[in-house]
Design an enzyme around this catalytic site. Sequence first.
Site, PDB file in Angstrom:
ATOM      1  N   GLY A  10     -62.493  31.107  34.981  1.00  0.00           N
ATOM      2  CA  GLY A  10     -61.307  30.203  34.393  1.00  0.00           C
ATOM      3  C   GLY A  10     -59.919  30.727  34.774  1.00  0.00           C
ATOM      4  O   GLY A  10     -59.790  31.342  35.696  1.00  0.00           O
ATOM      5  N   TYR A  11     -59.135  30.456  33.881  1.00  0.00           N
ATOM      6  CA  TYR A  11     -57.728  30.674  34.146  1.00  0.00           C
ATOM      7  C   TYR A  11     -57.282  32.115  34.281  1.00  0.00           C
ATOM      8  O   TYR A  11     -56.586  32.466  34.892  1.00  0.00           O
ATOM      9  CB  TYR A  11     -56.977  30.226  32.874  1.00  0.00           C
ATOM     10  CG  TYR A  11     -56.953  28.624  33.018  1.00  0.00           C
ATOM     11  CD1 TYR A  11     -55.761  28.016  33.783  1.00  0.00           C
ATOM     12  CD2 TYR A  11     -57.791  27.880  32.367  1.00  0.00           C
ATOM     13  CE1 TYR A  11     -55.678  26.420  33.903  1.00  0.00           C
ATOM     14  CE2 TYR A  11     -57.769  26.421  32.563  1.00  0.00           C
ATOM     15  CZ  TYR A  11     -56.760  25.937  33.047  1.00  0.00           C
ATOM     16  OH  TYR A  11     -56.517  24.480  33.060  1.00  0.00           O
ATOM     17  N   CYS A 272     -53.993  30.793  24.005  1.00  0.00           N
ATOM     18  CA  CYS A 272     -53.898  32.108  23.481  1.00  0.00           C
ATOM     19  C   CYS A 272     -53.290  32.395  22.044  1.00  0.00           C
ATOM     20  O   CYS A 272     -53.732  32.864  21.193  1.00  0.00           O
ATOM     21  CB  CYS A 272     -53.176  33.058  24.444  1.00  0.00           C
ATOM     22  SG  CYS A 272     -54.188  33.006  26.066  1.00  0.00           S
TER      23      CYS A 272
HETATM   24  P1  NAD Z   1     -61.713  29.663  30.540  1.00  0.00           P
HETATM   25  O1  NAD Z   1     -62.251  28.717  29.553  1.00  0.00           O
HETATM   26  O2  NAD Z   1     -60.723  28.863  31.540  1.00  0.00           O
HETATM   27  O3  NAD Z   1     -62.665  30.434  31.524  1.00  0.00           O
HETATM   28  C1  NAD Z   1     -63.993  30.965  30.778  1.00  0.00           C
HETATM   29  C2  NAD Z   1     -64.973  30.594  31.734  1.00  0.00           C
HETATM   30  O4  NAD Z   1     -66.165  31.616  31.283  1.00  0.00           O
HETATM   31  C3  NAD Z   1     -65.600  29.231  31.763  1.00  0.00           C
HETATM   32  O5  NAD Z   1     -65.589  28.857  33.073  1.00  0.00           O
HETATM   33  C4  NAD Z   1     -67.074  29.398  31.272  1.00  0.00           C
HETATM   34  O6  NAD Z   1     -67.823  28.398  32.032  1.00  0.00           O
HETATM   35  C5  NAD Z   1     -67.312  30.942  31.445  1.00  0.00           C
HETATM   36  N1  NAD Z   1     -68.433  31.273  30.904  1.00  0.00           N
HETATM   37  C6  NAD Z   1     -68.821  31.203  29.518  1.00  0.00           C
HETATM   38  N2  NAD Z   1     -69.826  31.888  29.175  1.00  0.00           N
HETATM   39  C7  NAD Z   1     -70.335  32.384  30.265  1.00  0.00           C
HETATM   40  C8  NAD Z   1     -71.407  33.244  30.556  1.00  0.00           C
HETATM   41  N3  NAD Z   1     -72.451  33.878  29.778  1.00  0.00           N
HETATM   42  N4  NAD Z   1     -71.806  33.473  32.002  1.00  0.00           N
HETATM   43  C9  NAD Z   1     -71.172  32.899  33.057  1.00  0.00           C
HETATM   44  N5  NAD Z   1     -69.708  32.155  32.701  1.00  0.00           N
HETATM   45  C10 NAD Z   1     -69.542  31.882  31.469  1.00  0.00           C
HETATM   46  O7  NAD Z   1     -60.874  30.862  29.756  1.00  0.00           O
HETATM   47  P2  NAD Z   1     -59.635  31.697  30.197  1.00  0.00           P
HETATM   48  O8  NAD Z   1     -58.390  30.821  29.858  1.00  0.00           O
HETATM   49  O9  NAD Z   1     -60.003  32.181  31.607  1.00  0.00           O
HETATM   50  O10 NAD Z   1     -59.735  32.868  29.306  1.00  0.00           O
HETATM   51  C11 NAD Z   1     -60.671  33.825  29.411  1.00  0.00           C
HETATM   52  C12 NAD Z   1     -60.220  34.963  28.165  1.00  0.00           C
HETATM   53  O11 NAD Z   1     -59.176  35.549  28.767  1.00  0.00           O
HETATM   54  C13 NAD Z   1     -60.165  34.603  26.821  1.00  0.00           C
HETATM   55  O12 NAD Z   1     -60.421  35.482  26.016  1.00  0.00           O
HETATM   56  C14 NAD Z   1     -58.813  34.346  26.655  1.00  0.00           C
HETATM   57  O13 NAD Z   1     -58.389  34.571  25.312  1.00  0.00           O
HETATM   58  C15 NAD Z   1     -58.263  35.515  27.732  1.00  0.00           C
HETATM   59  N6  NAD Z   1     -56.811  35.484  28.150  1.00  0.00           N
HETATM   60  C16 NAD Z   1     -56.482  34.327  28.517  1.00  0.00           C
HETATM   61  C17 NAD Z   1     -55.397  34.046  29.288  1.00  0.00           C
HETATM   62  C18 NAD Z   1     -54.492  32.492  29.665  1.00  0.00           C
HETATM   63  O14 NAD Z   1     -53.444  32.528  29.779  1.00  0.00           O
HETATM   64  N7  NAD Z   1     -55.730  31.654  29.771  1.00  0.00           N
HETATM   65  C19 NAD Z   1     -54.298  35.046  29.344  1.00  0.00           C
HETATM   66  C20 NAD Z   1     -54.750  36.361  28.838  1.00  0.00           C
HETATM   67  C21 NAD Z   1     -56.195  36.554  28.458  1.00  0.00           C
HETATM   68  C1  UDX Z   2     -49.278  33.895  26.822  1.00  0.00           C
HETATM   69  C2  UDX Z   2     -48.521  35.201  27.053  1.00  0.00           C
HETATM   70  O1  UDX Z   2     -47.251  34.940  27.378  1.00  0.00           O
HETATM   71  C3  UDX Z   2     -49.466  35.958  28.047  1.00  0.00           C
HETATM   72  O2  UDX Z   2     -48.852  37.139  28.181  1.00  0.00           O
HETATM   73  C4  UDX Z   2     -50.859  36.056  27.406  1.00  0.00           C
HETATM   74  O3  UDX Z   2     -51.720  36.939  28.588  1.00  0.00           O
HETATM   75  C5  UDX Z   2     -51.566  34.714  27.353  1.00  0.00           C
HETATM   76  O4  UDX Z   2     -50.659  34.048  26.544  1.00  0.00           O
HETATM   77  P1  UDX Z   2     -49.546  31.368  28.109  1.00  0.00           P
HETATM   78  O5  UDX Z   2     -49.994  31.086  26.707  1.00  0.00           O
HETATM   79  O6  UDX Z   2     -49.958  31.424  29.182  1.00  0.00           O
HETATM   80  O7  UDX Z   2     -49.441  33.193  28.041  1.00  0.00           O
HETATM   81  O8  UDX Z   2     -47.741  30.653  28.232  1.00  0.00           O
HETATM   82  P2  UDX Z   2     -46.413  31.360  27.503  1.00  0.00           P
HETATM   83  O9  UDX Z   2     -45.524  31.456  28.742  1.00  0.00           O
HETATM   84  O10 UDX Z   2     -46.534  32.721  26.855  1.00  0.00           O
HETATM   85  O11 UDX Z   2     -46.185  30.069  26.883  1.00  0.00           O
HETATM   86  C6  UDX Z   2     -46.813  29.823  25.559  1.00  0.00           C
HETATM   87  C7  UDX Z   2     -46.109  28.690  24.833  1.00  0.00           C
HETATM   88  O12 UDX Z   2     -44.814  29.126  24.249  1.00  0.00           O
HETATM   89  C8  UDX Z   2     -45.914  27.608  25.620  1.00  0.00           C
HETATM   90  O13 UDX Z   2     -45.983  26.461  24.960  1.00  0.00           O
HETATM   91  C9  UDX Z   2     -44.615  27.550  25.980  1.00  0.00           C
HETATM   92  O14 UDX Z   2     -43.865  26.430  26.195  1.00  0.00           O
HETATM   93  C10 UDX Z   2     -44.102  28.134  24.461  1.00  0.00           C
HETATM   94  N1  UDX Z   2     -42.710  29.016  24.784  1.00  0.00           N
HETATM   95  C11 UDX Z   2     -42.601  30.006  25.377  1.00  0.00           C
HETATM   96  C12 UDX Z   2     -41.650  28.474  24.102  1.00  0.00           C
HETATM   97  O15 UDX Z   2     -41.434  27.521  23.255  1.00  0.00           O
HETATM   98  N2  UDX Z   2     -40.290  29.245  23.983  1.00  0.00           N
HETATM   99  C13 UDX Z   2     -40.364  30.522  24.549  1.00  0.00           C
HETATM  100  O16 UDX Z   2     -39.170  30.742  24.843  1.00  0.00           O
HETATM  101  C14 UDX Z   2     -41.386  30.782  25.574  1.00  0.00           C
END
Ligand code: NAD
Ligand code: UDX
Length: 481
Positions: A10-11, A272
């Site tokens: 994922g992301y 998040c």
């Molecule tokens: P996402 O939904 O984009 O990706 C998760 C992926 O895991 C999906 O593609 C799904 O199909 C896959 N998956 C689920 N169960 C599975 C399994 N049993 N086997 C194989 N694949 C499987 O999620 P994301 O945004 O990448 O977030 C993942 C984790 O990281 C979350 O816990 C999130 O809180 C954390 N996180 C996210 C961000 C962010 O900015 N998105 C930043 C820091 C931490």
């Molecule tokens: C956040 C954390 O920043 C990151 O460290 C963590 O790993 C995942 O969650 P993200 O959600 O990807 O990252 O984006 P971020 O830049 O934090 O923005 C989150 C939300 O806050 C957005 O909607 C953004 O527009 C808003 N935001 C951010 C504000 O409204 N004002 C600000 O000054 C900063």
Amino acid sequence: MVKICCIGAGYVGGPTMAVIALKCPAIEVVVVDISEPRIAGWNSERLPIYEPGLDDVVKQCRGRNLFFSTEVHRHVGDADIVFVSVNTPTKTCGLGAGKAADLTYWESAARMIADVSRSDKIVVEKSTVPVKTAEAIEKILVHNSRGVRYQILSNPEFLAEGTAVQDLFAPDRVLIGGRETPEGRAAVAKLRDVYAQWVPGDRIITTNLWSAELSKLAANAFLAQRISSVNAISALCEATGADITEVAHSVGRDARIGPRFLSASVGFGGSCFQKDILNLVYICECYGLPEVAAYWREVIRINDHQKSRFVKCVVSSMFNTVAGKKIAVLGFAFKKDTGDTRETPAIDVCNGLLGDKAVISIYDPQVTGEQVSRDLAMNKFDWDHPRHLQPLSATDLAKQVAVAPDAYEAARDAHAVCILTEWDEFRTLDYKRMFDAMHKPAFIFDGRNVVDPAKLREIGFVVYAIGKPLDDWLKDMPAVA
Ligand code: NAD
Ligand code: UDX
């Protein structure tokens, strides 16, 4: 050659593993996922997520030491280090609904690791999980181990979407938590060696497992709290004639506070902040700390208030009715430089306007019409009173929502423009051209403070911008704060 397998493309899993592969040519990295379309996307010319700089990184190492596959069992079985980066959304039913993290995906990944492992493994929590999850995972693995030894590490990811590659290249810190035993320390050292290929040693922090797990939730809670704090002050600015940009600048000049992450907005979104704070709230409640839970809950309440305050302002400024009026919505993603719409404030704002029977035309450079329809057709979860709220029917949605190919098309014949994402291109639009094609009075509601209100007023717009002194027009309206 050390072999890494990451479960979840994922992301987080995708960009993180791509950067590890780029920086560590001697490591083979395979990212696996149960979603075939996602893996096909990672193996194609059009990656499944938009992230500046990511195409370049993937192109450099895909097929060399970076692979994307749906053969989950084989690659997990072969790996020395298994990252788990699956989604951990908020539970929507059952115990803790509306707050607790749903660990179903995590648990099934852990059970699968136990099923397919024949050699010792380091299992790394990359997903954001409740503090103490490692203990549960350890139990699942140990009770199904058949002689395989496991070490669980917590290595939460701090990247933000839109700047993921930059954040991964030069992280403020990398955090690794592990058991305080010789085996635990050895596992921490092994993961540390991976990051040490490009991250300076003083930026790699090692802690115990629980500190690492909790630090991630705490960091997100602190960041979100800053936005809710500045947004709460933005309402007071509008009521008093103070200007939030000036206030934030002055406050942020205090070195103890700092200037970053103080931009007032229509509200924070993303996958998040809300989920992780709700998770923190639930953990506090479970540990018998209701006051602490209420403290963090308020961060989300202010965020919801900021979104509904914005909708109220739009409706009350436009003579208390938007029924049948076309409103252009510029930006739908939760922030610029991403196509991600999870928990975007645009969903709540659009639903609010649709509830008042507005006709909305949406333009976002990275969000497709199908995504917008999916988001607006989704049941909304009421966090305070766990139940799903019914969205508009598909027929009403089709009647009331359109997606435009550009900002000018969205604004043509509109009564108002709402800016909901801070895309750079919105700063340099030809607003005179838009004004000429709109009904009069023409309104602009800037939820991200991207336009210069004075310049737009010169053109003839009635302008509302978050936390800015109100237009004379708006001063006569019932208070929206
Ligand atoms: P996402 O939904 O984009 O990706 C998760 C992926 O895991 C999906 O593609 C799904 O199909 C896959 N998956 C689920 N169960 C599975 C399994 N049993 N086997 C194989 N694949 C499987 O999620 P994301 O945004 O990448 O977030 C993942 C984790 O990281 C979350 O816990 C999130 O809180 C954390 N996180 C996210 C961000 C962010 O900015 N998105 C930043 C820091 C931490
Ligand atoms: C956040 C954390 O920043 C990151 O460290 C963590 O790993 C995942 O969650 P993200 O959600 O990807 O990252 O984006 P971020 O830049 O934090 O923005 C989150 C939300 O806050 C957005 O909607 C953004 O527009 C808003 N935001 C951010 C504000 O409204 N004002 C600000 O000054 C900063």
